[in-house]
Each structure stands twice: as structure tokens, then as C-alpha cells.
Design a protein around this motif. Sequence first.
Motif, PDB file in Angstrom:
ATOM      1  N   GLN A  13       0.831  -1.202   0.000  1.00 19.84           N
ATOM      2  CA  GLN A  13       0.000   0.000   0.000  1.00 19.84           C
ATOM      3  C   GLN A  13       0.868   1.255   0.000  1.00 19.84           C
ATOM      4  O   GLN A  13       0.578   2.223  -0.704  1.00 19.84           O
ATOM      5  CB  GLN A  13      -0.941  -0.008   1.201  1.00 19.84           C
ATOM      6  CG  GLN A  13      -1.506   1.341   1.618  1.00 19.84           C
ATOM      7  CD  GLN A  13      -2.280   2.069   0.529  1.00 19.84           C
ATOM      8  OE1 GLN A  13      -2.678   1.459  -0.468  1.00 19.84           O
ATOM      9  NE2 GLN A  13      -2.498   3.360   0.697  1.00 19.84           N
ATOM     10  N   GLN A  17       0.788   4.012  -2.853  1.00 17.28           N
ATOM     11  CA  GLN A  17       0.429   5.397  -2.526  1.00 17.28           C
ATOM     12  C   GLN A  17       1.504   6.375  -2.987  1.00 17.28           C
ATOM     13  O   GLN A  17       1.208   7.422  -3.573  1.00 17.28           O
ATOM     14  CB  GLN A  17       0.214   5.529  -1.014  1.00 17.28           C
ATOM     15  CG  GLN A  17      -0.249   6.924  -0.576  1.00 17.28           C
ATOM     16  CD  GLN A  17      -0.541   6.975   0.909  1.00 17.28           C
ATOM     17  OE1 GLN A  17      -1.017   5.994   1.491  1.00 17.28           O
ATOM     18  NE2 GLN A  17      -0.248   8.088   1.536  1.00 17.28           N
ATOM     19  N   ARG A  36      -2.155  -1.445  -5.252  1.00 18.26           N
ATOM     20  CA  ARG A  36      -3.099  -1.114  -4.188  1.00 18.26           C
ATOM     21  C   ARG A  36      -4.205  -2.159  -4.102  1.00 18.26           C
ATOM     22  O   ARG A  36      -4.639  -2.533  -3.010  1.00 18.26           O
ATOM     23  CB  ARG A  36      -3.686   0.278  -4.407  1.00 18.26           C
ATOM     24  CG  ARG A  36      -4.607   0.743  -3.290  1.00 18.26           C
ATOM     25  CD  ARG A  36      -4.986   2.204  -3.449  1.00 18.26           C
ATOM     26  NE  ARG A  36      -5.735   2.417  -4.674  1.00 18.26           N
ATOM     27  CZ  ARG A  36      -5.998   3.621  -5.197  1.00 18.26           C
ATOM     28  NH1 ARG A  36      -5.541   4.708  -4.601  1.00 18.26           N
ATOM     29  NH2 ARG A  36      -6.705   3.743  -6.302  1.00 18.26           N
ATOM     30  N   THR A  40      -5.165  -4.527  -0.939  1.00 21.48           N
ATOM     31  CA  THR A  40      -6.543  -4.606  -0.469  1.00 21.48           C
ATOM     32  C   THR A  40      -7.001  -6.050  -0.339  1.00 21.48           C
ATOM     33  O   THR A  40      -7.622  -6.440   0.659  1.00 21.48           O
ATOM     34  CB  THR A  40      -7.480  -3.853  -1.435  1.00 21.48           C
ATOM     35  OG1 THR A  40      -7.101  -2.474  -1.486  1.00 21.48           O
ATOM     36  CG2 THR A  40      -8.927  -3.957  -0.992  1.00 21.48           C
ATOM     37  N   PHE A  58      -7.862   2.769   1.688  1.00 19.58           N
ATOM     38  CA  PHE A  58      -6.589   3.010   1.013  1.00 19.58           C
ATOM     39  C   PHE A  58      -6.701   4.128  -0.024  1.00 19.58           C
ATOM     40  O   PHE A  58      -5.780   4.937  -0.183  1.00 19.58           O
ATOM     41  CB  PHE A  58      -6.103   1.727   0.323  1.00 19.58           C
ATOM     42  CG  PHE A  58      -5.533   0.704   1.265  1.00 19.58           C
ATOM     43  CD1 PHE A  58      -5.145   1.042   2.554  1.00 19.58           C
ATOM     44  CD2 PHE A  58      -5.370  -0.614   0.862  1.00 19.58           C
ATOM     45  CE1 PHE A  58      -4.610   0.105   3.418  1.00 19.58           C
ATOM     46  CE2 PHE A  58      -4.834  -1.567   1.720  1.00 19.58           C
ATOM     47  CZ  PHE A  58      -4.453  -1.207   2.993  1.00 19.58           C
TER      48      PHE A  58
END
Length: 205
Positions: A13, A17, A36, A40, A58
Motif C-alpha cells: 500500500q 500510494q 493497491r 486490499t 486506502f
Amino acid sequence: METKWLEWAQKLQAIAQNGLTYSEGVYDLERYKQLRAIATEIIANHSNVEHSYVLDLFSREAGYATPKVDVRAGIFQDDTILLVKEISDGCWTLPGGWADVGESPSEVVVKEVYEESGYQARAIKLLAVYDRDKQGHPPFPFSVYKLFFQCEIIGGSPSSSIETEAVDFFPENALPELSLGRVTPAQITRLFQHYRQPDLPTDFD
């Protein structure tokens, strides 16, 4: 090894990001979105949390990924420690919460003590800075640093709040059921050690 999946998901993540923050290429952005999505899936498949909830969580994170900061107060009185009972889970914890932008950690902890317990306090020493993932807490999607301050009461009186339903002092050997996502028995024990041995240096990591 049992929480290795959480470490992998957090790292994926963070990479996703950061990539979505700084990349400009269409294909790169798509790859980071895929990362991502993998993070998840890992979280959702290893927990009781809905996939859509994790993805939304997220997706709302932007900018360079850094640990979140949680501040907690250790307040002692006659060899007992102040705890507040959380409405959300019916368990007890040290007063505290997420650090707010524009306020120093000690300002946040003093504010949280007042809001959650009714007591006015002042911070007198930073006792510990811990990585939440290394402290035996239940899994959490994000990396968190936990700051524990020793505080002393300077006024006010016990009162509940929109987040707490009870306020009380407890001895170390008679703690109520703790809200383990917020504080652990080992952390309480260590705070008592700091209280009884004021010359102990600040813990970290």
C-alpha cells in the motif's frame, strides 16, 4: 509469521500510494493501482473486513506514505493508573487518540485526556515511542507509531464523553478488560515500571 501478511500489505500500500503521488505516466499509475488492489485483497482475505471498505480506506490516503501517530497518557494516582472505557467496544484504555495537525504531541495528549476523562492534565515526560506492529496489537491496515506520555492531573473532575462511558483508576494487578487495539497489558506494565523508576530512559521501537 502470523502477521507477515499485514507487513506485506502495508508495504505494498505504501509503494502504491507513493507511486500514485509522484508518477505521471498512465501505465505507471495503472500499475500502482494494481498494487493497491493486491494490498486490499491481502487485508480483506486475512481479516473480517469487507474488500470495498479496505479499498475505500486506502484510496483516501494521498501524499507520501508515513506512519500515523497515536498518543496515549499514563496518569498515576496512589499506585493506580487512569483508564477510560470506550463506547465503541466496551473495553478500557489509556486516554488518547490520533495526533492532530497543528498541535504538538504533548498538546494532543493533554487535549485527549480532558476530552475523554474530564481531567485537566499536563505532560511531564515522554515514556515510550513504539511501532504498533511490534507490540502485539490486533492487525491494523496502516503503520502506526504510538507515543506514551506520563501526565499529571492539575484540575478537572471525572466525566464521560461522546467516546467514553466511564473513567476510573485501576491497580496494576486488577486491570479491567483492555481495548487491545489501543493498549496492551504489557504496555500498562511497562508504564508502571516507568512510574516506579522515574530515572528509566524513554523506550523506543
